[in-house]
Design an enzyme around this catalytic site. Structure first.
Site, PDB file in Angstrom:
ATOM      1  N   THR A 181      46.393  53.032  38.997  1.00  0.00           N
ATOM      2  CA  THR A 181      46.769  51.655  38.679  1.00  0.00           C
ATOM      3  C   THR A 181      46.712  51.429  37.175  1.00  0.00           C
ATOM      4  O   THR A 181      45.845  51.950  36.484  1.00  0.00           O
ATOM      5  CB  THR A 181      45.819  50.639  39.332  1.00  0.00           C
ATOM      6  N   GLU A 327      48.722  49.622  44.991  1.00  0.00           N
ATOM      7  CA  GLU A 327      47.956  49.863  46.214  1.00  0.00           C
ATOM      8  C   GLU A 327      48.782  49.661  47.477  1.00  0.00           C
ATOM      9  O   GLU A 327      48.300  49.918  48.584  1.00  0.00           O
ATOM     10  CB  GLU A 327      46.743  48.914  46.259  1.00  0.00           C
ATOM     11  N   LYS A 436      41.068  26.511  34.628  1.00  0.00           N
ATOM     12  CA  LYS A 436      40.227  25.504  35.291  1.00  0.00           C
ATOM     13  C   LYS A 436      40.024  24.335  34.343  1.00  0.00           C
ATOM     14  O   LYS A 436      39.217  24.409  33.433  1.00  0.00           O
ATOM     15  CB  LYS A 436      38.867  26.103  35.658  1.00  0.00           C
ATOM     16  N   TRP A 441      42.717  23.088  39.091  1.00  0.00           N
ATOM     17  CA  TRP A 441      43.342  24.358  38.749  1.00  0.00           C
ATOM     18  C   TRP A 441      44.735  24.123  38.172  1.00  0.00           C
ATOM     19  O   TRP A 441      45.496  23.297  38.680  1.00  0.00           O
ATOM     20  CB  TRP A 441      43.479  25.236  39.988  1.00  0.00           C
TER      21      TRP A 441
END
Lengths: 540, 540
Positions: A181, A327, A436, A441
Site C-alpha cells: 500500500t 486491499e 471537526k 463535521w
C-alpha cells in the site's frame, strides 16, 4: 451433500492458456522508449510468458517465491503478470515513484528473489541495489542501454526456453500477486492476491454493470501496473481477449490522446487527476483527436468530481466511478445507474453517478458509527467496511496490522462514507481528513469537489487547521488555471449556494501546485505540516 | 504461499441478500393462470424466499435435503430457486413433461422430502403420488383450486414465518440445485449443482461476450425453469438486479410476443424451436408487436439454423448461439464474433454465428477422435469433451454412470463436433445420430439445417436407415409449411449446391409433425423405430 461438479481451480493459468489458444492474433500494443509504438500479440505474450515461467523454474524459483518488477506499463510487464504466476511464483509490482529507502524496505520485507527492471529505470534500481539481496536482476532493454555488471539481459534469459513448460497444479487460494500500500504515513504493508481473487475480480470488472469489457473493446492499461494490478485492466483484457494498449512512460494528456486516437481505444481506467488533464486537453484543442465511438472509462483512486464527470460526458467519454483500494484488488463499488434512475432529473443522475456506486456481486458493505451500523439514509456518516472474496483478510507478514480488521472480520477502510437508500456509497472523507468545527463535521472532499467545479480552478485541497475558538476550521489551498484571476470572495460566493456558511473555508491560499503521493493522490499530510502555524485573520 | 484474501464462499445466499438490499423495488412480473399478469418485486421475492427457507428449516429440513418443484415459470418458482438453497436445501426441479413413471423414479432416486406444486399441475402429481413418499406437498394456488387431502397451502405454510431467518454458514461446494437429464434413452441421471457452479455460471452468463446482461435489461425466463436452471436466466437476473418476466404456461408465440411488448423485454433465452415459432408469428403479422429497442436473445438446446439466425436479425432480435447441456449448468460456448470478424463478408459472419461458439473463460474444450485429440481445423470431427468449474464430475448416486467421463477426467458430451482455428465449436451430430454411408460420415444436423432453410419447410429430421449396399443412408422426414407444395426433387435441387451428391438424402417423407422429447428436442429414436423397415426404391 456436495454438488457433483468438477473441482476446477480458478487460476490465472486458465486465462493465459485461453488467450493463447483463442486470441493469438489479437494485438498487444506498447509505447516504448523513444515513443515509438511496438506491435505484438497475445500469441507472442502467451509464448513469452510461458518461456519466462519455464526459465524462472529452471533458475530455481519455487512455489510462492516472489519476483519483483520495476517497470512502466508495457508488453513485457504483461508477460511478468502472466508468466510469474504461471511458474507458481508471486508477482510483486514495485511502485517506481517511491523513494529508494522505501523500495529497499519493501523488497526486503517481501523477500523478493528476482527483479525484472526496465533499462530506463536502472538508475532507480541502482539507488537501492546496495540495500537489497536479489539473486537475479533481469534487464528489459527497450531503450537499448547496456546491461550493467551483476544484471542479465531479459531477452537472453527467456531465449533459452525449450517451450515444453508444464503448468504447476495450483490451488486457487495460492498467491499470484503482491502489492504494497502507498500509505501517506506508516510502514508500507503488503497485500497478497490469490489466483482466485484476481480471477473473480476480472470477471466482475468485465460485467456490464461494472466496466463492461468485451472482446470487441480496445483497452488501455493507463493506471500504473505497479498500482493495484492497474485497477484490474490487464487481466480483464486477457480474460476477454480484448486488444490491449500500453502507454509506457508517456502519460502526458497529449501522448495519451494520440494513442487513444491511433489505436481507437474504447476503454481506459485512471485516477481523476489523469482524466482531468485529458479533459483539459480535449477542451483546449477541440476536434484535434478523433476518439473511437462508444469510448468509455473508469475513474477510481480518489473522488471523481461531478464537474469532471460532466465534462467528460460532453467529450463523449462517459465515466464509471468506482471505489476500491489496494486491499480490495481493487474494485468494490461502481456508480452505474439503475434502470429506473434513467428517468430521474439530470442533476440527480449526476449526483448518483458522482457517488462511488453500489457494491458488486459478492461484495458486502456497511458503515460503522462507533459500534453501530449506520442506516442507509444517505446522510449518517460512518467508517466504510467491506467484505468479500477479493478483499484482504490480513497483511503479509505483519501481525501488528490487525487493527485494520473489525472483530467480526470486516476490512476497515479508513474512509468515512454514507450509504443512500439505493445502496450507493458516498465517500465523505478519509477519517483523518475530516474537519471537526465546533463539534460539527465538515467534509474536505465535498469542499474540494465544489471548488474544482469553478472554471478557473485547476486543483484544490481543503485541510483542517487548528482554531482557537472552533477547534478546527477549513483552509482551502487552490491552484488556479494558468492566467486566471481568482480571489477569496469570488470563491466564497461560488460556494455559498451549496454549503451552510459555517462549512465554508475561512481562508483561501493560492499556490502553483499541490503535493501528491506516488500514486497521484493529494498528500494532505504535507499540506497540514506546511500550514500548521497558520494564523486566522479574524476570530469571529 | 497463500494469498491474504478473505475466505468468502460464493453462494446463492449472497445474491439473494444483495437483490433484497439493492433492488427491492425492481419488478418481478408473472403470467398466472387465467393469463392475467401479476406484478411483484425483488423485495417481495427476498422476503418470501427467506420465509420459505425459515419454514422449511422449522419443518425439519436438514442441510442437503431435497425439495422438489413441479411448476411452470412463475414468481413462486423463483422463491423456491432462492429459498430452498437459503435453507441449506437442494432445489430439485421436476420436468413436468415427463411420464408419471419417470417422475416417480426421479423423485424416489433423489429422495425428495418436500414437493412444491402448481395447482394446475395437481393432476400430474396425483398420477404418480401413490408411487412416491413425500413428507409434505405444498400447493401454490394461483388458479384457486382447493387443496387436496394430504397437501398444504403454500401461502399458509410461509405465512407462519417470523422473519428472523438466519442463513446457514455454507461451503460453496455444497449442493444448491439438482436436475435430471432428459435423455431420450436410458435411465434418467441426476446432476447436482453446487452453489459455486451456479454463481460462476451466472457471472459468466452476464458477461458482454456471452449474453451481456445488466441491471438495465428486462429479462424473460422463457426456457423452462425445470430445464437446466432455465439456461441460467433467473439467477443471472437476480445477480444483476434486472427486471424479471415469467411467461407462466402461456408459451405460444403470440402470448410470448404480447409479453415481450407489454413488459418491453430486452432479453430471452429459448430453444430454436420456440424462436422459430416467434419468427413465424413476427413474419406473418408484420408491425403487430413493438419490441424493445436493443432486444437480444440466446438460443441453445439444439443447433440454431442459420436461416433462423438471419430471420431473427431481420426482426431486430440478434441471437447468441450457445452450447451446453444439463451436465454443464449449462453454458460452455457462445457464438459472438471476435473483433476482427466484423470485417468478414456477411456469409462468413453468419457461418461463424451459426456455430456453437467459443468457450467461456475457465471452460476447456477438445474433440477426441479415438484416443487422439483432433486438430482445430474446422473439419476433423471428434467427440466434444469439456472441463471446467461448472461441469459435472459425476452423476448423483449412480456409480455405473462413470463411462460419461474420460479416464483423464473430461466430460464426454456424446456430441460429435469440429473446432475451427478460431476455437469455435460446430456440433456435427450426436454420436448416435451420425450416418455411416459406405465408410464415410454424413451429418444429419447439417442436412436438417439446410433443409429448414427452404422457405416451404417448417421442420425436418434426417435419420440413418440401414441400406443393403451402403450400410446406412440418410432419410429426410419433413414437415412442410401449411399450404406449401413440396416434393423430393425440389428439395434435392435446393440442397444440391451445398453437399456432395452422395451426402444427399435418398428419400424425403412428408409428414404433419415430428416427435419431440419433453424439452423440445427431436426424438430421433422414435423416428428410427418408425422407419426401421423402410425399403429404398432403387439401390444404385
Amino acid at each position: 451433500m456436495l454438488g457433483t461438479m468438477m473441482r476446477y481451480p480458478l487460476t490465472l493459468n486458465s486465462l493465459l492458456e485461453r488467450v493463447g489458444q483463442l486470441f493469438p492474433s489479437v494485438e498487444v500494443v506498447a509505447r516504448i522508449p523513444g515513443k515509438s509504438v511496438l506491435r505484438t500479440s497475445y500469441g507472442e505474450a502467451h509464448r513469452r510468458a510461458r518461456a519466462l515461467a519455464e526459465m524462472l523454474q529452471k533458475a530455481g524459483l519455487r512455489r510462492g517465491d516472489r519476483v519483483a518488477t520495476l517497470m512502466w506499463n508495457q508488453h513485457v510487464h504483461l508477460e511478468a503478470y502472466l508468466g510469474v504466476p504461471a511458474a507458481g511464483g508471486v508477482l510483486h509490482t514495485l511502485n517506481l515513484r517511491l523513494a529508494p529507502q522505501e523500495l529497499a524496505y519493501i523488497v526486503n520485507h517481501a523477500q523478493d528473489r528476482v527483479l525484472i527492471v526496465d533499462d530506463v529505470l536502472l538508475s532507480l534500481y541502482e539507488s537501492f541495489a546496495a540495500q537489497v539481496k536479489l539473486e537475479r536482476v533481469l534487464v528489459v532493454r527497450l531503450s537499448g542501454a547496456p546491461v550493467p555488471a551483476g544484471c542479465e539481459d531479459y531477452e537472453e534469459f527467456i531465449r533459452e526456453a525449450s517451450g515444453d513448460f508444464q503448468y504447476p497444479d495450483l490451488d486457487e487460494n495460492e498467491a499470484a500477486g503482491m502489492c504494497y500500500t502507498s500509505g501517506t504515513t506508516g510502514t508500507p504493508k503488503g497485500v497478497v492476491y490469490s489466483h482466485r481473487a484476481l480471477v473473480l475480480h476480472a470477471m466482475n470488472f468485465a460485467l456490464p454493470d461494472v466496466c463492461c469489457i468485451s472482446q470487441q473493446d480496445v483497452v488501455m492499461a493507463l493506471a500504473p501496473m505497479f498500482h493495484v494490478n492497474a485497477h484490474g485492466v490487464p487481466l480483464t483484457a486477457v480474460m476477454t481477449g480484448a486488444k490491449l494498449v500500453f502507454p509506457g512512460r508517456y502519460l502526458d494528456p497529449e501522448s495519451v490522446l494520440e494513442l487513444f486516437e491511433s489505436e481507437q481505444v474504447t476503454f481506459a481506467s485512471a485516477v481523476p487527476t489523469v482524466w482531468l488533464g485529458i479533459l483539459q486537453a480535449l477542451e483546449s484543442q477541440p476536434g484535434r483527436w478523433k476518439l473511437a465511438p462508444g469510448m468509455h472509462g473508469m475513474a477510481g483512486g480518489s473522488a471523481l468530481p461531478e464537474s469532471l464527470l460532466r465534462g467528460l460526458d460532453r467529450q463523449g467519454i462517459p465515466m464509471t466511478h468506482c471505489w476500491g483500494m489496494t486491499e480490495t484488488t481493487p474494485i468494490v463499488t461502481a456508480s452505474n445507474l439503475k434502470s429506473y434512475m434513467r428517468d430521474w432529473p439530470e442533476d440527480r443522475r449526476y449526483e448518483m453517478r458522482a457517488r462511488q456506486g453500489r457494491p458488486s456481486p459478492f461484495m458486502e458493505i456497511r458503515t460503522m458509527a462507533g459500534d453501530d451500523s449506520a442506516p442507509w439514509d444517505g446522510a449518517t456518516p460512518g467508517e466504510l467496511q467491506v467484505k468479500g472474496p477479493w478483499v484482504a483478510a490480513s497483511y503479509y507478514n505483519m501481525p501488528q496490522g490487525g487493527e485494520r480488521w473489525s472483530s467480526d472480520g470486516w476490512l476497515r477502510t479508513g474512509d468515512v462514507a454514507n450509504i443512500d437508500p439505493e445502496g450507493y456509497v458516498k465517500i465523505v472523507d478519509r477519517i483523518k481528513d475530516l474537519i471537526k468545527s465546533g463539534g460539527e463535521w465538515i467534509s474536505s472532499v465535498d469542499l474540494e469537489n465544489a471548488i474544482v467545479a469553478h472554471p478557473d480552478v485547476r486543483e484544490a485541497a481543503v485541510i483542517a487547521v487548528s482554531h482557537p475558538k472552533w477547534q478546527e476550521r477549513p483552509l482551502a489551498v487552490v491552484v488556479p488555471r494558468e492566467g486566471a484571476q481568482l480571489n477569496t470572495s469570488t470563491l466564497r460566493a461560488f460556494l455559498a449556494p451549496k454549503f451552510a456558511s459555517w462549512q465554508l473555508p475561512d481562508a483561501f491560499v493560492f499556490v502553483e501546485q499541490l503535493p501528491h503521493t506516488s500514486t497521484g493522490k493529494l498528500l494532505k499530510a504535507a499540506l497540514r505540516k506546511q500550514y500548521r502555524d497558520w494564523v486566522w485573520e479574524k476570530i469571529s
